[in-house]
Motif scaffolding. Structure first.
Motif, PDB file in Angstrom:
ATOM      1  N   GLY A 182       8.990  11.683  15.215  1.00 47.44           N
ATOM      2  CA  GLY A 182       9.645  10.388  15.357  1.00 47.44           C
ATOM      3  C   GLY A 182      10.505  10.319  16.605  1.00 47.44           C
ATOM      4  O   GLY A 182      10.756  11.326  17.269  1.00 47.44           O
ATOM      5  N   THR A 212      12.449   5.981  14.498  1.00 44.62           N
ATOM      6  CA  THR A 212      11.144   5.345  14.347  1.00 44.62           C
ATOM      7  C   THR A 212      10.060   6.384  14.135  1.00 44.62           C
ATOM      8  O   THR A 212       9.928   7.324  14.928  1.00 44.62           O
ATOM      9  N   ASP A 213       9.300   6.225  13.059  1.00 46.04           N
ATOM     10  CA  ASP A 213       8.150   7.081  12.793  1.00 46.04           C
ATOM     11  C   ASP A 213       7.096   6.822  13.868  1.00 46.04           C
ATOM     12  O   ASP A 213       6.685   5.683  14.086  1.00 46.04           O
ATOM     13  N   LYS A 214       6.644   7.872  14.539  1.00 47.25           N
ATOM     14  CA  LYS A 214       5.709   7.693  15.643  1.00 47.25           C
ATOM     15  C   LYS A 214       4.362   7.140  15.200  1.00 47.25           C
ATOM     16  O   LYS A 214       3.666   6.491  15.978  1.00 47.25           O
ATOM     17  N   SER A 219      10.816   1.835  11.065  1.00 46.73           N
ATOM     18  CA  SER A 219      12.109   2.207  11.636  1.00 46.73           C
ATOM     19  C   SER A 219      13.209   2.178  10.587  1.00 46.73           C
ATOM     20  O   SER A 219      13.158   1.394   9.640  1.00 46.73           O
ATOM     21  N   LEU A 230      12.659  13.139   8.094  1.00 51.15           N
ATOM     22  CA  LEU A 230      11.400  12.413   8.199  1.00 51.15           C
ATOM     23  C   LEU A 230      10.282  13.425   8.372  1.00 51.15           C
ATOM     24  O   LEU A 230      10.324  14.254   9.282  1.00 51.15           O
ATOM     25  N   GLY A 234       5.343  10.869   6.996  1.00 48.10           N
ATOM     26  CA  GLY A 234       6.082   9.615   6.910  1.00 48.10           C
ATOM     27  C   GLY A 234       7.054   9.511   5.755  1.00 48.10           C
ATOM     28  O   GLY A 234       7.622   8.443   5.524  1.00 48.10           O
TER      29      GLY A 234
END
Length: 324
Positions: A182, A212-214, A219, A230, A234
């Motif tokens: 993230g 923010t999760d890539k 977010s 995280l 996810g």
């Protein structure tokens, strides 16, 4: 040789990526939508590359007040109804994927020389960068710094970094910490990011950060004294920040009611040594303050506190066991 803005991603795939992004923003079932996006990305490396470019473009637009984003945000928000806004966003993201959006940059972006900061096992170091950002690295940590006149990116390769920002000193330069899982965007703040094998942990001490999760682009916003983990899949967990998070900056490991197996894992980060214990004592609880640079002293203290036997061999092999 391809030019800077030339792309190998077909327009049809770029548009599909944009459609998926729009669906994710309006989905009532984020988990299901993310699973469908994951399946779409797995069709080919080109599909995955298209989604990665969507993610990068979305990260930039997340800060609607950034100077380079203002022309976009003003143009999108000026549209009279949701239909035109949706179509415009789809076009923008589609163009971003194939690399054809240089018009939105408000000022030229100049690159400065990249630099790498690192610490050895058992070492912790601090730097103050030219823009006033304070960087503190814990044991066995590597970060790469990629800087332009509008963005400073810290790429955390491994380990743990504490950062103190002073946004008022360089208000036009955004800052971001990126990891394999993230991205973290701070807003005038003091925070810590630690990279574990399967997750990242973000601890906020002052100010505010966005995480923010890539992959899913989901977010979360952390407020002061909050922390979160995280995972690569996810899964997010939020909890109260540990007040002793930064004890390592003074060469200490401070714990309260920590299982012995977790304590050994933490302590091992600071030493080239083998620390072993019998399985039946793994859940004994450890509390106290311990120096990270004196392993023998820590082993002596823990063995006395928990009434355990402690043996040491060859200077690098430590073993804890029950007293018979």
């Amino acid at each position: 040789m391809r030019s800077l803005h030339e792309s190998t991603i077909p327009l049809t795939i770029a548009e599909e990526a944009a459609d998926w992004w729009l669906e994710l923003q309006n989905s009532d079932n984020q988990t299901l939508t993310q699973q469908r996006i994951s399946s779409w990305r797995q069709q080919s490396s080109v599909h995955d590359e298209a989604w990665q470019k969507i993610a990068a473009f979305d990260m930039m637009l997340n800060d609607i007040n950034a100077p380079q984003c203002r022309p976009i945000s003003q143009h999108v928000l000026s549209q009279p109804s949701p239909g035109p806004r949706r179509q415009l966003l789809k076009s923008l993201f589609g163009l971003a994927v194939i690399g054809s959006t240089p018009w939105f940059i408000g000022s030229p972006v100049t690159h400065q020389q990249n630099k790498t900061l690192a610490t050895k096992v058992g070492e912790h170091r601090s730097w103050t960068l030219a823009n006033g950002v304070e960087v503190h690295l814990n044991t066995d940590t590597i970060i790469e710094i990629d800087e332009t006149n509008t963005l400073m990116t810290f790429v955390l390769k491994q380990g743990e970094v504490a950062i103190i920002t002073h946004a008022e000193q360089h208000p036009q330069q955004l800052l971001k910490v990126t990891t394999a899982i993230g991205d973290i965007t701070p807003i005038g703040t003091h925070f810590v990011v630690r990279q574990h094998p399967e997750l990242i942990q973000v601890t906020l001490l002052e100010g505010q950060v966005n995480v923010t999760d890539k992959h899913s682009l989901t977010s979360w916003t952390l407020q002061e004294n909050q922390a979160m983990t995280l995972t690569a899949s996810g899964e997010m967990s939020m909890f109260k920040a540990n007040t002793q998070t930064l004890a390592w900056q003074t060469g200490m490991l401070i714990v309260s009611d920590m299982p012995l197996n977790s304590f050994v894992s933490e302590l091992s980060r600071y030493h080239h040594a083998f620390i072993r214990y019998e399985p039946q004592i793994a859940n004994l609880r450890v509390s106290g303050s311990y120096p990270t640079d004196d392993l023998a002293a820590v082993m002596n203290a823990v063995s006395r506190a928990l009434n355990l036997n402690y043996t040491k061999r060859f200077g690098i092999w430590f073993h804890l066991s029950e007293k018979k």
